[in-house]
Design an enzyme around this catalytic site. Structure first.
Site, mmCIF file in Angstrom:
data_model
loop_
_atom_site.group_PDB
_atom_site.id
_atom_site.type_symbol
_atom_site.label_atom_id
_atom_site.label_comp_id
_atom_site.label_asym_id
_atom_site.label_seq_id
_atom_site.Cartn_x
_atom_site.Cartn_y
_atom_site.Cartn_z
ATOM 1 N N HIS A 78 0.779 -1.170 -0.038
ATOM 2 C CA HIS A 78 -0.110 0.007 0.042
ATOM 3 C C HIS A 78 0.767 1.312 0.021
ATOM 4 C CE1 HIS A 78 -3.872 -2.218 0.708
ATOM 5 N NE2 HIS A 78 -3.062 -2.882 1.524
ATOM 6 N N ASN A 151 -10.402 -2.942 2.523
ATOM 7 C CA ASN A 151 -9.970 -2.812 0.940
ATOM 8 C C ASN A 151 -11.269 -2.510 0.205
ATOM 9 O OD1 ASN A 151 -7.284 -3.454 1.174
ATOM 10 N ND2 ASN A 151 -7.474 -5.738 0.934
ATOM 11 N N HIS A 342 -4.161 1.259 11.811
ATOM 12 C CA HIS A 342 -3.830 -0.187 12.561
ATOM 13 C C HIS A 342 -5.294 -0.906 12.959
ATOM 14 C CE1 HIS A 342 -2.655 -3.345 15.129
ATOM 15 N NE2 HIS A 342 -1.607 -2.675 16.187
ATOM 16 N N TYR A 365 1.027 -4.352 12.273
ATOM 17 C CA TYR A 365 0.856 -2.643 11.907
ATOM 18 C C TYR A 365 1.676 -1.827 12.931
ATOM 19 C CZ TYR A 365 -2.461 -3.854 8.132
ATOM 20 O OH TYR A 365 -3.081 -4.575 7.257
HETATM 21 FE FE1 HDE Z 1 -2.285 -4.626 5.363
HETATM 22 N N1 HDE Z 1 -0.657 -4.013 6.235
HETATM 23 N N2 HDE Z 1 -1.800 -6.634 6.201
HETATM 24 N N3 HDE Z 1 -4.230 -5.687 4.856
HETATM 25 N N4 HDE Z 1 -3.380 -3.126 4.875
HETATM 26 C C1 HDE Z 1 -0.247 -2.530 5.775
HETATM 27 O O1 HDE Z 1 0.928 -1.460 7.367
HETATM 28 C C2 HDE Z 1 -0.586 -6.731 6.916
HETATM 29 C C3 HDE Z 1 -4.328 -7.087 4.959
HETATM 30 C C4 HDE Z 1 -4.258 -2.702 4.537
HETATM 31 O O2 HDE Z 1 -3.268 3.448 3.902
HETATM 32 C C5 HDE Z 1 1.006 -2.322 6.545
HETATM 33 O O3 HDE Z 1 0.975 0.840 7.807
HETATM 34 C C6 HDE Z 1 -0.546 -8.176 7.104
HETATM 35 C C7 HDE Z 1 -5.892 -7.336 4.589
HETATM 36 C C8 HDE Z 1 -4.293 -1.404 4.131
HETATM 37 O O4 HDE Z 1 -1.555 3.356 5.530
HETATM 38 C C9 HDE Z 1 1.406 -3.667 6.956
HETATM 39 C C10 HDE Z 1 -1.578 -8.740 6.514
HETATM 40 C C11 HDE Z 1 -6.286 -5.848 4.577
HETATM 41 C C12 HDE Z 1 -3.182 -0.742 4.239
HETATM 42 C C13 HDE Z 1 0.359 -4.587 6.561
HETATM 43 C C14 HDE Z 1 -2.339 -7.738 6.004
HETATM 44 C C15 HDE Z 1 -5.296 -4.995 4.598
HETATM 45 C C16 HDE Z 1 -2.397 -2.024 5.123
HETATM 46 C C17 HDE Z 1 1.984 -1.594 5.499
HETATM 47 C C18 HDE Z 1 -1.787 -10.244 6.770
HETATM 48 C C19 HDE Z 1 -7.820 -5.493 4.112
HETATM 49 C C20 HDE Z 1 -2.620 0.731 3.914
HETATM 50 C C21 HDE Z 1 2.185 -0.086 5.799
HETATM 51 C C22 HDE Z 1 -2.161 -10.787 8.179
HETATM 52 C C23 HDE Z 1 -8.790 -5.774 5.353
HETATM 53 C C24 HDE Z 1 -2.832 1.353 5.157
HETATM 54 C C25 HDE Z 1 1.305 -0.218 7.083
HETATM 55 C C26 HDE Z 1 -2.610 2.986 4.859
HETATM 56 C C27 HDE Z 1 -1.002 -1.810 5.238
HETATM 57 C C28 HDE Z 1 0.513 -5.856 7.135
HETATM 58 C C29 HDE Z 1 -3.694 -8.124 5.274
HETATM 59 C C30 HDE Z 1 -5.633 -3.644 4.367
HETATM 60 C C31 HDE Z 1 2.804 -4.307 6.621
HETATM 61 C C32 HDE Z 1 0.738 -8.844 7.847
HETATM 62 C C33 HDE Z 1 -6.510 -8.604 4.531
HETATM 63 C C34 HDE Z 1 -5.663 -0.645 3.535
HETATM 64 O O5 HDE Z 1 1.786 -3.293 8.212
#
Ligand code: HDE
Length: 722
Positions: A78, A151, A342, A365
């Site tokens: 993202h 999402n 988060h 997060y």
């Molecule tokens: Fe994320 N995800 N994600 N994700 N995600 C991040 O956090 C992660 C997942 C989502 O606009 C990171 O601050 C793991 C699902 C959005 O700043 C990180 C897993 C969904 C955003 C991270 C998932 C999301 C992130 C990278 C699996 C939809 C952008 C930067 C367990 C429900 C937030 C940050 C923004 C961002 C980890 C799966 C949505 C790396 C480990 C499912 C919208 O922490």
């Protein structure tokens, strides 16, 4: 409890409410970071006019040092995002379901900051990549920040957080050559997916037009996981969150997406920014699906499985409030780049479930903020600050902003009067839902997680004819880019479990025979203690065969608000007719741009001179929703002599957009692919979105066509050369 100052912040949401450090440099002298006034910002300090620069030049060194440290690591996923401020307004009290303070009263307003993003690309990548879009909302409630980090698709690729690094490594540019950027169409992604049957439902979404939205303002949002609402009596209900855009859900054509990526890679960012600047504030309704605790097991899928949705026909979506985005950020870095979402930022009345993907996110997060923002004090950055004042015994660390007074930084204490003290439930203290757990510690998955195909099929069956064709084309495109034939074969094998015709159509484009079923072994996608070689596809029966709510064809099509209309024109234009059309479009909420062979002004036949917005040198049909070709003999002849004007019309037609021609502008159409349209006696212009003055009301017919968004049926007529 919110302090007096913060209550005021909540009630009057002015530009600097959430960013108290906004600079106003008007009338101010230039200074160093220490506040010293700078007399010369053009020359470094030298030993003589032609001499070497002196190490002593602390002003130069401070400036360059700061510059050298301007970047922070981009988000691992993202990274590319755009954001805006706004507010959420509750429709009716939800007290029967949740004690969350911001959902208690009708008309209650809560400030929000929303960030939209793509997943796979780098920070500078194109907005129009085929990808999932992030939809993150931070609610600044007076009980603390609540983040709904979702999402634009309601399911995910994987069921367990432990697979997330694998998924992301597979979709990101390949590590040996850092290619391709912001694209899933490459070997490593499809290699991984072809071994992960659980991804098939999400693959259907990702290959659908949902992955190429027309606008961030025209896409849905989903919380994805099942959450809980807890009311004041401690009763829990399962909740799925939905954001429903008031402009409807719309997408572009894939060919168009690839061209926009070249013409305007900031297309979505610009669109969001300009809509807000022009006062056309984007709006979404927040919807919830509610499942009573006792009904947890009544579905033929597991509510804890993030690869499943609850069809709206089984549990309707109740709309509980509306979000309006009404202010662009003042500074991209300070706000959009530094905002830290988060899923674990909760308020009382909202809680998690044991969805194993969500559980893993709860760790990730904070961890990622520590590495991106560099300090445990990231909550003190203005965009991340809670409007409810923070009191605790956490102290110090890099870049600490808060100055804690007194000598007490522990609890319990008597020296600080016992403060800050714990808040019991009655005082708004958070307490987790007391779910009963009695289980063995294992690494494994519930058997209820092993149906990977029934909802993929449901999604495919729910699509309209054009949507199915686009999805099929997307799979053909992506898999044609795959270099290793065995990966393509494995994918076709998996598709046989979704839909036989889909598998056959994709196989045909790849020059493959359709296999009888998935190819083995299927990695870990069998229950614990069973041999992957024994993988047998599980497909449960759903009570519905199709869900109309999953098709964009059924979205609302009742407005042309903020739609961009290109007006093709030149000297000698029939300005009276043009004004009539333009007025009607503007009145209906559209935005118009005058496009002519040159910048400057064009002369109308009545002598009026009209300012040109864009010349054909920079204008491109792909960033418009509709095209109007103005009339007037001189104007038409000039446009006919302009190859870019003819291309503009053909390309808009190819992308199935509505076009309107003044009666004499029909001559121009004769020079394009559209000529045959007017040859057929039976041709009904309004049915195909090509509008000419006739029996009806010309501007109105055009407006109605724009409401339809696209006339995908044109694609059936065959390939259009543009
Ligand atoms: Fe994320 N995800 N994600 N994700 N995600 C991040 O956090 C992660 C997942 C989502 O606009 C990171 O601050 C793991 C699902 C959005 O700043 C990180 C897993 C969904 C955003 C991270 C998932 C999301 C992130 C990278 C699996 C939809 C952008 C930067 C367990 C429900 C937030 C940050 C923004 C961002 C980890 C799966 C949505 C790396 C480990 C499912 C919208 O922490």
């Amino acid at each position: 409890m919110a302090t007096k100052k913060n209550k005021q912040i909540l009630s009057d949401k002015k530009a600097d409410d959430l960013s108290p450090d906004i600079e106003n440099a008007e009338g101010q002298f230039l200074t160093t970071n220490q506040g010293l006034r700078i007399s010369d910002n053009q020359n470094s300090l030298k030993s003589g006019e032609r001499g070497a620069t002196l190490l002593e030049d602390f002003i130069l060194r401070e400036k360059i040092t700061h510059f050298d440290h301007e970047r922070i690591p981009e988000r691992i996923v993202h990274a590319r995002g755009s954001a805006a401020h706004g507010y959420f307004e509750t429709y009716e009290s939800q007290a029967h379901l949740t004690k969350a303070g911001f959902l208690q009263k009708r008309g209650q307003r809560t400030p929000v900051f929303v960030r939209f993003s793509t997943v796979a690309g780098s920070r500078g990548s194109t907005d129009l990549a085929r990808d999932v879009r992030g939809f993150s909302v931070k609610f600044y409630t007076d009980e603390g920040n609540y983040d709904l980090v979702g999402n634009n698709m309601p399911v995910f690729f994987i069921q367990d957080a432990i697979k997330f690094p694998d998924l992301i490594h597979a979709v990101k540019p390949e590590p040996h050559n850092e290619m391709p950027q912001a694209a899933s169409a490459h070997d490593t992604f499809w290699d991984f997916i072809s071994l992960m049957p659980e991804s098939m439902h999400m693959i259907m979404w990702a290959m659908s037009d949902r992955a190429i939205p027309r606008s961030l303002r025209m896409m849905e949002g989903f919380g994805v996981h099942t959450f809980r609402f807890i009311n004041a009596e401690g009763r829990s209900s399962f909740i799925k969150f939905h954001w429903k855009p008031l402009l409807g859900v719309h997408s572009v054509a894939w060919d168009e997406a690839t061209r926009i990526s070249g013409k305007d890679p900031d297309f979505h960012r610009r669109d969001l920014w300009e809509a807000i600047e022009s006062g056309a504030f984007p709006e979404w309704e927040l919807g919830i699906q509610v499942v009573a605790e006792k009904d947890e097991h009544k579905f033929p899928f597991d509510l804890l499985d993030p690869t499943k949705l609850i069809p709206e026909e089984m549990v309707p979506v109740q709309r509980i409030g509306k979000m309006t985005l009404n202010r662009n950020p003042d500074n991209f870095f300070a706000e959009t780049e530094q905002v830290a979402y988060h899923p674990g930022h909760l308020v009382p009345g909202i809680d998690f479930t044991n969805d194993p993907l969500l559980q893993g996110r709860l760790f990730s997060y904070t961890d990622t903020q520590l590495s991106r923002l560099g300090s445990a004090n990231f909550h003190e950055i203005p965009i991340n600050r809670s409007v409810n004042t923070v009191h605790n015994n956490q102290r110090d660390g890099h870049m600490r902003q808060q100055i804690n007074s007194g000598k007490v930084a522990y609890e319990p204490n008597t020296l600080g009067g016992g403060c800050p003290f714990q808040a019991g439930r009655a005082a708004g203290g958070f307490s987790s839902f007391t779910e009963r757990i009695d289980a063995k510690k294992i690494r494994g998955r519930s058997r209820s997680f092993f149906d990977h195909f029934s909802q993929a099929t449901l999604f495919f069956n729910s699509q309209g004819e054009a949507e199915k064709a686009h999805l099929t084309d997307a799979l053909r495109f992506e898999l044609s880019k795959v270099q290793v034939p065995a990966i393509r074969e494995r994918m076709v094998g998996l598709l046989t479990q979704v839909d036989k015709k889909l598998a056959a159509d994709v196989a045909d484009a790849l020059g493959l025979k359709v296999p009888a079923g998935p190819m083995l072994p299927m990695n870990h996608s069998v229950p614990a203690n069973e041999n992957p070689k024994n993988f047998q596809p599980v497909k449960l029966t759903l009570p519905i065969e199709a869900s109309p709510a999953l098709s964009m064809e059924n979205t609302r099509k009742d407005s042309i608000q903020t739609r961009q209309v290109a007006i093709l024109t030149a000297n000698g234009v029939n300005d009276a007719a043009l004004a009539k059309m333009k007025d009607a479009l503007l009145k209906a909420g559209a935005q118009c741009k005058l496009i002519a062979p040159k910048l400057g002004f064009i002369q109308g036949i009545s002598g009026a001179s009209l300012p040109v917005d864009q010349s054909f040198l920079i204008a491109t049909s792909v960033v418009f929703d509709a095209v109007y070709v103005a009339g007037g003999e001189g104007c038409i002849q000039q446009l006919i002599a302009e190859p870019d004007a003819l291309h503009f019309v053909e390309e808009a037609y190819k992308h199935c957009k509505p076009l309107a021609f003044e009666a004499d502008a029909r001559e121009l159409a004769e020079y394009t692919y559209l000529h045959h349209k007017f040859d057929e006696e039976t041709y009904d212009p309004t049915a195909d979105g090509v509008i000419m003055p006739g029996k009806g009301n010309f501007p109105n017919d055009f407006i109605n066509a724009i409401k339809q968004h696209r006339f995908w049926q044109r694609e059936k007529a065959g390939k259009i050369p543009a």
